[in-house]
Design an enzyme around this catalytic site. Structure first.
Site, PDB file in Angstrom:
ATOM      1  N   LYS A  69       1.136  -1.693   0.017  1.00 20.97           N
ATOM      2  CA  LYS A  69       0.049   0.323  -0.291  1.00 20.97           C
ATOM      3  C   LYS A  69       0.772   1.575   0.166  1.00 20.97           C
ATOM      4  CE  LYS A  69      -3.918  -0.143   0.429  1.00 20.97           C
ATOM      5  NZ  LYS A  69      -4.654  -0.248  -0.823  1.00 20.97           N
TER       6      LYS A  69
ATOM      7  N   GLY B 117     -20.772   6.611   1.533  1.00 20.63           N
ATOM      8  CA  GLY B 117     -19.720   6.994   0.369  1.00 20.63           C
ATOM      9  C   GLY B 117     -20.270   6.664  -0.920  1.00 20.63           C
TER      10      GLY B 117
ATOM     11  N   VAL C 160     -16.800   3.359  -6.581  1.00 16.64           N
ATOM     12  CA  VAL C 160     -17.478   2.099  -5.880  1.00 16.64           C
ATOM     13  C   VAL C 160     -18.681   2.498  -5.287  1.00 16.64           C
ATOM     14  CG1 VAL C 160     -16.953   0.288  -4.915  1.00 16.64           C
ATOM     15  CG2 VAL C 160     -15.093   1.310  -5.791  1.00 16.64           C
TER      16      VAL C 160
END
Length: 339
Positions: free
Chosen positions: A78, A174, A178
């Site tokens: 990451k 959210g 996505v």
């Protein structure tokens, strides 16, 4: 930092500062598997440097587990680029990050994540070949959303007795690439949507296009629904939040949703079924990994179809052993990674 690395078995943390471009970046590589590390690059503002380092470390472990359970030949990595209040030249910043990635000589392969785009990856590709999610490769968000949608159907079947989502009330926290993609799939399946996002424009778009009902961000977790879908930042499921949830299941795309595994036990005790995040949201990683390996689109589709099946197996094992699905998934991943 070293204690967190030891606890998560993260092998390496690389740091880079490039004053000419303002780049301040971290790459964490998990040491669980002797394979190249693959994972996205975040470009976000953090309250302090330590928070950014901790985010990279924790998420690199999550990426290893995600890859292992999806059967992908990668370990987890990451990257985090700390976002300042102003950047002179974004393209130069990401080219500098590309040089950082290239200096690891293939030990880490980067991709899009929160705050980055395919255009940013095009800039990274000017300096390294160890990058995917470029404009040519495509944004993996649609694959993540499709996998989460399949996972929600499996979750509904396990908790509610049917994978028919018509009339099901789903609260989506959210509406990024996505989250909005997931909302579109759910709307097409006849689900009733409750939504929130920090961007009022995205909320309004969901209201107009998907007949969604807007809910204040602080009220969404306590709003009655069938499925709560966290699709923003991690850590949303704390002991306090779980005590207030009014849903039958939690199934969303956000990484690292649980503040701790004890929170998963709390969900289990309340009878709220939890879809482990690094199982249900693996669609993007599957697309990135297979596309980087030049796989045919049909292979990606086949892998995505297994997300729901994998969740069904985890739910069945959790029920049989009276454990949280999160603990079952972690035990499975640790066996695959550590033996």
């Amino acid at each position: 930092m070293l204690a967190l690395m030891q606890r998560t078995r993260v092998e390496k943390v690389h740091l880079m500062v490039d004053p000419p471009t303002g780049l301040r970046a971290i790459i964490a590589i998990h040491g669980g598997r002797a394979l190249p590390a693959l994972g996205g690059c975040r470009y976000l503002a953090y309250p302090d440097d330590d928070s950014a380092v901790a985010d990279a470390i924790r998420l690199s472990e999550v990426m290893t587990f995600k890859a292992a359970l999806a059967g992908l030949p990668f370990s987890g990595g990451k990257a985090v680029i700390l976002r300042g209040p102003h950047v002179e030249d974004r393209a130069r910043l990401f080219e500098a990050f590309g040089r950082f990635v290239d200096s690891l000589q293939g030990g880490y392969i980067t991709a899009v994540d929160s705050g980055t785009s395919t255009t940013d990856m095009d800039c990274v590709a000017q300096a390294t070949r160890y990058v995917t999610s470029t404009t040519a490769a495509g944004d993996p968000s649609a694959h993540t959303a499709l996998g989460v949608f399949a996972g929600i159907r499996s979750t509904a079947m396990a908790r509610l007795g049917s994978d028919n989502l018509e009339g099901l009330r789903v609260a989506i926290q959210g509406l990024g690439h996505v989250g909005y993609g997931l909302a579109e799939h759910l709307h097409a399946a006849g689900a009733e949507l409750l939504v929130c996002d920090t961007d009022p424009g995205r909320v309004q778009l969901a209201v107009e296009q998907l007949t969604a009902r807007p809910v204040a961000a602080d009220a969404l977790p306590t709003t009655p629904c069938d499925i709560f879908a966290p699709c923003a930042q991690g850590g949303v499921l704390s002991a306090k939040t779980v005590a207030q949830l009014r849903c039958a299941a939690v199934a969303g795309s956000a990484n690292a949703q649980l503040a701790s595994l004890e929170v998963a036990d709390q969900l289990e005790a309340r009878g709220i079924l939890y879809a482990p995040d690094y199982v249900i949201n693996a669609g993007g990683l599957i697309q990135v990994a297979l596309q980087y390996g030049h796989a045919e689109p049909v292979a990606i589709t086949q892998q995505l179809s297994q997300i729901g099946q994998r969740l069904t197996g985890i739910f069945a094992q959790a029920q049989a052993t009276h454990r949280s699905p999160a603990r079952v998934a972690q035990a499975m991943a640790e066996r695959l990674v550590y033996g």
